[in-house]
Scaffold this active site. Sequence first.
Site, short mmCIF file in Angstrom:
data_model
loop_
_atom_site.label_atom_id
_atom_site.label_comp_id
_atom_site.label_asym_id
_atom_site.label_seq_id
_atom_site.Cartn_x
_atom_site.Cartn_y
_atom_site.Cartn_z
N THR A 137 -6.20 1.75 -2.34
CA THR A 137 -5.38 0.69 -1.72
C THR A 137 -6.30 -0.44 -1.30
O THR A 137 -7.52 -0.35 -1.45
CB THR A 137 -4.67 1.19 -0.44
OG1 THR A 137 -5.68 1.61 0.49
CG2 THR A 137 -3.71 2.33 -0.69
N ASN B 187 -21.12 -0.16 19.55
CA ASN B 187 -20.85 -1.60 19.33
C ASN B 187 -19.37 -1.95 19.47
O ASN B 187 -19.00 -3.11 19.31
CB ASN B 187 -21.29 -2.00 17.91
CG ASN B 187 -22.75 -1.70 17.66
OD1 ASN B 187 -23.55 -1.82 18.57
ND2 ASN B 187 -23.07 -1.28 16.46
N TYR C 184 -10.27 5.17 15.19
CA TYR C 184 -9.32 5.54 14.14
C TYR C 184 -9.16 7.07 14.07
O TYR C 184 -8.05 7.60 14.03
CB TYR C 184 -9.85 4.99 12.81
CG TYR C 184 -8.97 5.23 11.61
CD1 TYR C 184 -7.81 4.48 11.41
CD2 TYR C 184 -9.31 6.17 10.64
CE1 TYR C 184 -7.01 4.69 10.28
CE2 TYR C 184 -8.53 6.38 9.52
CZ TYR C 184 -7.38 5.63 9.34
OH TYR C 184 -6.60 5.83 8.22
N ASN D 181 4.13 5.33 9.03
CA ASN D 181 3.03 5.03 8.11
C ASN D 181 2.14 3.88 8.59
O ASN D 181 0.96 3.84 8.25
CB ASN D 181 3.60 4.70 6.73
CG ASN D 181 2.58 4.00 5.85
OD1 ASN D 181 1.69 4.63 5.29
ND2 ASN D 181 2.70 2.68 5.75
N ALA D 182 2.69 2.95 9.39
CA ALA D 182 1.91 1.78 9.80
C ALA D 182 0.61 2.23 10.45
O ALA D 182 0.60 3.15 11.27
CB ALA D 182 2.71 0.92 10.78
N LYS E 265 -5.89 9.36 14.59
CA LYS E 265 -5.36 10.17 13.49
C LYS E 265 -5.38 11.67 13.84
O LYS E 265 -4.53 12.43 13.36
CB LYS E 265 -6.14 9.90 12.20
CG LYS E 265 -5.94 8.47 11.67
CD LYS E 265 -4.48 8.22 11.31
CE LYS E 265 -4.26 6.87 10.65
NZ LYS E 265 -2.85 6.63 10.30
N GLY F 203 0.80 -1.22 0.00
CA GLY F 203 0.00 0.00 0.00
C GLY F 203 0.84 1.27 0.00
O GLY F 203 1.85 1.39 -0.71
N ILE F 204 0.41 2.22 0.81
CA ILE F 204 1.03 3.54 0.83
C ILE F 204 2.49 3.43 1.32
O ILE F 204 3.38 4.10 0.79
CB ILE F 204 0.20 4.50 1.73
CG1 ILE F 204 -1.17 4.74 1.08
CG2 ILE F 204 0.94 5.80 1.97
CD1 ILE F 204 -2.17 5.49 1.95
N ASN G 130 -15.50 10.35 11.36
CA ASN G 130 -16.17 9.45 10.41
C ASN G 130 -17.00 8.42 11.17
O ASN G 130 -16.55 7.90 12.20
CB ASN G 130 -15.12 8.74 9.55
CG ASN G 130 -15.69 8.24 8.25
OD1 ASN G 130 -16.80 8.63 7.87
ND2 ASN G 130 -14.96 7.38 7.59
N1 NAD Z 1 -5.80 3.99 2.07
C1 NAD Z 1 -6.32 5.15 2.38
O1 NAD Z 1 -7.20 5.64 1.68
C2 NAD Z 1 -5.86 5.90 3.60
C3 NAD Z 1 -6.50 7.10 3.91
C4 NAD Z 1 -6.07 7.81 5.01
C5 NAD Z 1 -5.02 7.36 5.77
N2 NAD Z 1 -4.41 6.19 5.48
C6 NAD Z 1 -3.30 5.76 6.34
O2 NAD Z 1 -2.18 5.46 5.54
C7 NAD Z 1 -1.39 4.45 6.17
C8 NAD Z 1 -1.16 3.30 5.20
O3 NAD Z 1 -2.42 2.82 4.76
P1 NAD Z 1 -2.62 1.66 3.69
O4 NAD Z 1 -3.90 1.93 3.02
O5 NAD Z 1 -1.39 1.51 2.89
O6 NAD Z 1 -2.82 0.41 4.70
P2 NAD Z 1 -2.33 -1.11 4.62
O7 NAD Z 1 -3.19 -1.86 5.58
O8 NAD Z 1 -2.26 -1.59 3.21
O9 NAD Z 1 -0.84 -1.02 5.17
C9 NAD Z 1 -0.55 -0.79 6.54
C10 NAD Z 1 0.72 -1.54 6.89
O10 NAD Z 1 1.01 -1.34 8.28
C11 NAD Z 1 1.46 -2.56 8.81
N3 NAD Z 1 1.27 -2.64 10.26
C12 NAD Z 1 0.08 -2.75 10.93
N4 NAD Z 1 0.30 -2.88 12.23
C13 NAD Z 1 1.65 -2.85 12.44
C14 NAD Z 1 2.48 -2.98 13.56
N5 NAD Z 1 1.96 -3.16 14.79
N6 NAD Z 1 3.83 -2.92 13.40
C15 NAD Z 1 4.36 -2.75 12.17
N7 NAD Z 1 3.61 -2.63 11.04
C16 NAD Z 1 2.26 -2.69 11.18
C17 NAD Z 1 0.61 -3.60 8.09
O11 NAD Z 1 1.17 -4.90 8.20
C18 NAD Z 1 0.58 -3.05 6.68
O12 NAD Z 1 1.65 -3.54 5.90
C19 NAD Z 1 -2.16 4.05 7.42
O13 NAD Z 1 -1.63 4.76 8.53
C20 NAD Z 1 -3.56 4.50 7.11
O14 NAD Z 1 -4.29 4.74 8.29
C21 NAD Z 1 -4.82 5.44 4.41
#
Ligand code: NAD
Length: 437
Positions: A378, A289, A343, A278-279, A347, A208-209, A337
């Site tokens: 993603t 709930n 979440y 980023n995680a 954030k 992902g990101i 949201n």
């Molecule tokens: N996708 C979107 O539209 C979006 C929007 C806003 C914010 N974000 C944020 O961007 C970031 C990346 O999002 P994404 O969509 O790529 O998510 P994703 O779930 O594809 O990737 C997140 C990664 O973090 C890792 N991770 C989770 N818990 C962990 C831990 N305890 N230790 C180490 N690594 C850990 C996961 O294994 C995964 O590889 C996140 O922080 C998410 O909240 C995403």
Amino acid sequence: MDRYQQFTTSGVGRVLVKRLGLPNPVPLRRYRPGEPVLTGPALVGGGPLSEVVARVLAGAGIETCVEPVATHGALVFDASDLSTVEDLGQLHDFFHPVLRSLDRCGRVVVLGALPERVDGVARVAQRALAGFVRSVGKELGRGSTAQLVYAAPGAEIESTLRFLLSARSAYVDGQVIRVGAHGGSAAPVDWNAPLAGKTALVTGASRGIGAAIAEVLAREGAHVVALDIPAQGADLAAVANRVGGTSLQLDITSPEAPVRLADHLRIRHGGVDIVVHNAGITRDKKLANMKRGAWDSVVAVNLASQLRINDALLAEDVLCPGGRIVGVSSIAGIAGNTGQANYATSKAGVIGMVDAYAARLAERGCTINAVAPGFIETRMTAAVPLLIREAGRRMNSLAQGGLPVDVAETVAWYANPGSGAVNGNVVRVCGQSLLGA
Ligand SMILES: NC(=O)c1ccc[n+]([C@@H]2O[C@H](COP(=O)([O-])OP(=O)(O)OC[C@H]3O[C@@H](n4cnc5c(N)ncnc54)[C@H](O)[C@@H]3O)[C@@H](O)[C@H]2O)c1
């Protein structure tokens, strides 16, 4: 291109979009090495900074003009000396005649003075710029964007202008960016490899990101330490190999994680220059709930672990001078949201982390900023039910979802050695989403 975008480029699609006034998402121009920064000259006008702007643009290989031509790649106006309400009319005088001449995926950038640094009516006038830029962003269409940069006197704005005017900021729209006076900015030796010699830690880098951030930081010259949980080990190793970096399997919530990470970065790499938190995880349920465990796990990954890691890296001086910390927030952290109280709390807390650490990091010549992604294509968003997903994708000025690379390019701008005066910002990468605007 998503399916709806494909439809809008078909014969029937084009007619229906026009007749029914449906969203018309233009394929965004994204950064490709070697391509021109803009598709046409930048028209530069306004006050005292316009000379600085012209110099910066020339250095970036952008042609500028002071008289309008048929088509412009960008419209840049220095409004930093507007000090009365009447002065605001200059915005109309400059932009009204030339807005239609802005090319597809063009750029509007307005420069202002930090409102808190000016008094009286001048502060009113400077604050008013934000409403102007945000409205123009909504009107432009055709993949074009508008931003406001508030700069302190003498602020180093080159890295920010280069980012905003280029295709790297494709999905950043309607943002207000603040560039301070200090910060030990040093223009990179090579703008094509600004992170050469730097070590960057990216958490959650296996997909992902995070994977896109690892790729872009490596493209910019950094050695990337890609971190993820052991269960993601195979994907993580693939990303690390692809970007010529190294991988580290670690759960950032484990009690020993901060010390292990600090030791790893100090012993193997002599410290770290760029830390990207980023995680992140979601455990969505309406609060009525939601079990306490879902609350705890989200707050632990998305916020608490990051504070503990920052403190360990700072206490042991593992973050090198000129270091950069980048948080990943979300528009949910700004707007809230349904089903995401846990979440959104975490954030919004990331934004608080930026506020709380900015002054402390500036003292060390370091910065902390955050990106707040909107709808990014993603796995996280692919799992959203169809109708909600389609609404999320279209409810922004660019009428489409962003790509992971859009978030990554924004992180790379923060990480640039020339961005030392960019501190304490939260920039949304959301195509000017209607949520939390
Ligand atoms: N996708 C979107 O539209 C979006 C929007 C806003 C914010 N974000 C944020 O961007 C970031 C990346 O999002 P994404 O969509 O790529 O998510 P994703 O779930 O594809 O990737 C997140 C990664 O973090 C890792 N991770 C989770 N818990 C962990 C831990 N305890 N230790 C180490 N690594 C850990 C996961 O294994 C995964 O590889 C996140 O922080 C998410 O909240 C995403």
